[in-house]
Design a protein around this motif. Structure first.
Motif, mmCIF file in Angstrom:
data_model
loop_
_atom_site.group_PDB
_atom_site.id
_atom_site.type_symbol
_atom_site.label_atom_id
_atom_site.label_comp_id
_atom_site.label_asym_id
_atom_site.label_seq_id
_atom_site.Cartn_x
_atom_site.Cartn_y
_atom_site.Cartn_z
ATOM 1 N N GLU A 37 -19.163 -24.179 -76.814
ATOM 2 C CA GLU A 37 -19.519 -25.562 -77.093
ATOM 3 C C GLU A 37 -19.986 -26.233 -75.806
ATOM 4 O OE1 GLU A 37 -19.577 -27.353 -80.010
ATOM 5 O OE2 GLU A 37 -19.285 -25.388 -80.922
ATOM 6 N N PRO A 38 -20.981 -27.125 -75.880
ATOM 7 C CA PRO A 38 -21.405 -27.848 -74.676
ATOM 8 C C PRO A 38 -20.254 -28.641 -74.068
ATOM 9 C CG PRO A 38 -23.002 -28.140 -76.441
ATOM 10 C CD PRO A 38 -21.791 -27.477 -77.046
ATOM 11 N N PRO A 39 -20.033 -28.498 -72.747
ATOM 12 C CA PRO A 39 -18.952 -29.224 -72.099
ATOM 13 C C PRO A 39 -19.281 -30.683 -71.783
ATOM 14 C CG PRO A 39 -19.749 -27.440 -70.678
ATOM 15 C CD PRO A 39 -20.573 -27.445 -71.918
ATOM 16 N N GLY A 64 -21.767 -37.389 -66.778
ATOM 17 C CA GLY A 64 -20.836 -38.467 -67.076
ATOM 18 C C GLY A 64 -19.946 -38.229 -68.284
ATOM 19 N N LYS A 65 -20.331 -37.339 -69.202
ATOM 20 C CA LYS A 65 -19.533 -37.086 -70.407
ATOM 21 C C LYS A 65 -18.616 -35.875 -70.262
ATOM 22 C CE LYS A 65 -23.216 -38.957 -73.300
ATOM 23 N NZ LYS A 65 -24.278 -38.614 -74.251
ATOM 24 N N VAL A 66 -18.631 -35.232 -69.109
ATOM 25 C CA VAL A 66 -17.779 -34.052 -68.898
ATOM 26 C C VAL A 66 -16.348 -34.525 -68.659
ATOM 27 C CG1 VAL A 66 -17.337 -32.045 -67.444
ATOM 28 C CG2 VAL A 66 -19.688 -32.695 -67.980
ATOM 29 N N THR A 67 -15.421 -34.001 -69.455
ATOM 30 C CA THR A 67 -14.013 -34.396 -69.331
ATOM 31 C C THR A 67 -13.136 -33.286 -68.763
ATOM 32 O OG1 THR A 67 -13.581 -33.726 -71.614
ATOM 33 C CG2 THR A 67 -14.197 -36.036 -71.234
ATOM 34 N N ASP A 68 -13.655 -32.078 -68.633
ATOM 35 C CA ASP A 68 -12.879 -30.928 -68.135
ATOM 36 C C ASP A 68 -12.694 -31.058 -66.623
ATOM 37 O OD1 ASP A 68 -11.955 -28.465 -67.211
ATOM 38 O OD2 ASP A 68 -13.168 -27.313 -68.631
ATOM 39 N N GLN A 69 -11.538 -31.546 -66.215
ATOM 40 C CA GLN A 69 -11.268 -31.776 -64.794
ATOM 41 C C GLN A 69 -11.243 -30.474 -63.992
ATOM 42 O OE1 GLN A 69 -11.280 -34.887 -63.413
ATOM 43 N NE2 GLN A 69 -11.918 -35.410 -65.481
ATOM 44 N N LEU A 71 -13.160 -27.834 -64.533
ATOM 45 C CA LEU A 71 -14.572 -27.523 -64.304
ATOM 46 C C LEU A 71 -15.137 -28.401 -63.202
ATOM 47 C CD1 LEU A 71 -17.279 -26.170 -65.048
ATOM 48 C CD2 LEU A 71 -17.558 -27.940 -66.791
ATOM 49 N N LEU A 72 -14.866 -29.687 -63.277
ATOM 50 C CA LEU A 72 -15.392 -30.609 -62.271
ATOM 51 C C LEU A 72 -14.858 -30.286 -60.876
ATOM 52 C CD1 LEU A 72 -15.216 -33.919 -64.313
ATOM 53 C CD2 LEU A 72 -17.285 -32.677 -63.640
ATOM 54 N N ALA A 73 -13.639 -29.779 -60.791
ATOM 55 C CA ALA A 73 -13.050 -29.428 -59.491
ATOM 56 C C ALA A 73 -13.698 -28.187 -58.884
ATOM 57 C CB ALA A 73 -11.550 -29.216 -59.647
#
Length: 98
Positions: A37-39, A64-69, A71-73
């Motif tokens: 699924e698109p993250p 801005g819609k990415v909620t997976d912390q 992944l962002l880290a």
């Protein structure tokens, strides 16, 4: 779509999901590793006619819609270099020029 980038270890494949479309004005899509699924990150081409033979194109690459912390880290910004964004606009220009 076949892709390549060090952020995902080299060559990989993606699936793209259209999230917005308005003929001659807008094309938006989310991309994700194939089979997932698109993250949340989204690409948007916003097109504005400038006379009868020119179009101004704004390309947005929005996380801005990415909620997976987690992944962002793992990633740094800018994830996509300016040259790749310019290449995307060049691909669009080639596609419409036929």
């Amino acid at each position: 779509m076949n892709m390549s980038g060090p952020h995902l270890g080299g060559d990989y494949q993606t699936d793209n999901t259209v999230t917005g479309y308005d003929k001659n004005h807008l094309l938006a899509w989310q991309t994700a590793p194939a089979g997932t699924e698109p993250p949340g990150w989204e690409w948007v081409w916003d097109l504005k006619a400038e006379g009868s033979d020119a179009t101004a194109v704004t390309l947005t690459y929005d996380w801005g819609k990415v909620t997976d912390q987690d992944l962002l880290a793992k990633i740094g910004f800018p994830l996509v270099p300016a040259s790749a964004l310019e290449g995307s606009l060049g691909n669009l220009a080639s596609a419409v020029a036929g």
